[in-house]
Write a protein that holds these residues in place. Structure first.
Motif, short mmCIF file in Angstrom:
data_model
loop_
_atom_site.label_atom_id
_atom_site.label_comp_id
_atom_site.label_asym_id
_atom_site.label_seq_id
_atom_site.Cartn_x
_atom_site.Cartn_y
_atom_site.Cartn_z
N LEU A 21 -2.05 -2.43 7.37
CA LEU A 21 -1.97 -0.83 6.49
C LEU A 21 -1.81 -1.10 5.15
CD1 LEU A 21 0.44 1.04 9.06
CD2 LEU A 21 -2.27 1.11 8.90
N LEU A 22 -0.94 -2.34 4.75
CA LEU A 22 -0.81 -2.56 3.35
C LEU A 22 -2.09 -3.00 2.68
CD1 LEU A 22 2.26 -4.58 3.40
CD2 LEU A 22 2.21 -2.27 2.35
N LEU A 23 -2.80 -3.92 3.24
CA LEU A 23 -4.31 -4.20 2.78
C LEU A 23 -5.21 -3.11 2.79
CD1 LEU A 23 -4.59 -7.96 4.28
CD2 LEU A 23 -3.82 -7.17 2.00
N GLY A 24 -5.20 -2.27 3.98
CA GLY A 24 -5.97 -1.27 4.03
C GLY A 24 -5.82 -0.14 3.05
N ALA A 25 -4.75 -0.13 2.61
CA ALA A 25 -4.43 0.87 1.33
C ALA A 25 -5.15 0.40 0.31
CB ALA A 25 -2.88 0.91 1.28
N ILE A 26 -5.34 -0.78 0.15
CA ILE A 26 -6.05 -1.49 -1.14
C ILE A 26 -7.42 -1.02 -1.17
CG2 ILE A 26 -6.78 -3.44 -2.46
CD1 ILE A 26 -4.04 -4.74 -1.67
N ARG A 27 -7.98 -1.34 0.47
CA ARG A 27 -9.30 -1.03 0.61
C ARG A 27 -9.67 0.48 0.83
NH1 ARG A 27 -12.65 -4.84 4.85
NH2 ARG A 27 -12.13 -6.25 3.22
N HIS A 28 -8.62 1.19 0.85
CA HIS A 28 -8.65 2.65 1.23
C HIS A 28 -9.16 2.97 2.83
CE1 HIS A 28 -7.96 3.44 -3.14
NE2 HIS A 28 -8.80 2.82 -3.50
N VAL A 29 -8.75 2.23 3.66
CA VAL A 29 -9.15 2.39 4.90
C VAL A 29 -7.86 2.31 5.83
CG1 VAL A 29 -9.51 -0.11 5.35
CG2 VAL A 29 -10.32 1.67 6.82
N ASP A 30 -7.88 3.13 6.76
CA ASP A 30 -6.74 3.00 7.80
C ASP A 30 -7.22 2.69 9.15
OD1 ASP A 30 -4.73 3.30 9.76
OD2 ASP A 30 -3.98 5.45 8.61
N ILE A 31 -7.16 1.34 9.49
CA ILE A 31 -7.76 0.81 10.73
C ILE A 31 -7.41 1.48 12.05
CG2 ILE A 31 -8.26 -1.45 9.68
CD1 ILE A 31 -5.95 -2.53 11.86
#
Length: 210
Positions: A21-31
């Protein structure tokens, strides 16, 4: 007791920092909105690729290490530290795993705890990682089911701690992690029963040389 409780809560908070979720926030994606809907490394790999998943696993393992190795060493001013470091490490390590699965910062919707458990175990008793990894790789290669491999690897912790004659608190950690990881993978059990569980075909022994 208060000092121990504070450390356990700190470890839980650390575990609540989800790598995906931390890396997803950078990529603007919620896996959690893709694939299986889980915030763990396997779903990160399936939906976002190897590099993203590698970053997720590094973060999730790392927070398990920090929770079990460093949080117990914290000195809290004015609060006596009456419990052995070994016990504190076990409780903080397990709290980090719980935090990963039910993260305070992410609406209590996290991953399944395997990577964080590996991190905690590497700090507490790395010897048990040898049979754990062996069981995981063998089961994955034989069946292609990541969830089943993870559950059986978790269960292997119980005899592994017993065989190395680990202290009681570590043996109880093995039992707690085995039960908890099977619980967090209960959805995989349902899919296995229904015959809808996803297979990682490329990891199976029969496909290694194709």
């Amino acid at each position: 007791m208060i000092a121990l409780l504070i450390k356990v809560l700190l470890a839980y908070g650390l575990g609540s920092l989800s790598g995906s979720l931390l890396l997803g926030a950078i990529r603007h994606v919620d896996i959690r909105l893709a694939g299986s809907g889980n915030a763990g490394g396997t779903n990160a790999f399936r939906t976002q690729g190897f590099r993203f998943a590698l970053g997720v696993v590094v973060i999730d393992i790392g927070k398990g290490v920090l929770a079990a190795a460093l949080v117990p060493l914290l000195l809290l001013p004015g609060l006596p530290d009456a419990y052995p470091l070994e016990l504190q490490a076990v409780l903080c390590g397990f709290a980090a795993v719980v935090g990963h699965c039910f993260p305070l910062w992410h609406g209590f919707r996290g991953g399944k705890g395997a990577a964080t458990a590996v991190g905690a175990l590497s700090a507490i008793q790395p010897l048990v990682l040898i049979p754990l990894l062996g069981v995981w790789l063998f089961t994955l290669g034989l069946t292609g089911w990541v969830g089943l491999a993870t559950m059986l690897a978790a269960v292997s912790l119980v005899p592994a701690f017993w065989l190395i004659q680990a202290p009681p608190e570590q043996w109880w950690l093995g039992i707690a992690l085995a039960a908890f990881l099977v619980f967090t993978h209960r959805g995989n059990v349902c899919k296995l029963v229904k015959g809808t569980e996803h297979r990682f075909e490329k990891a199976m022994f029969r496909n290694w040389f194709h």
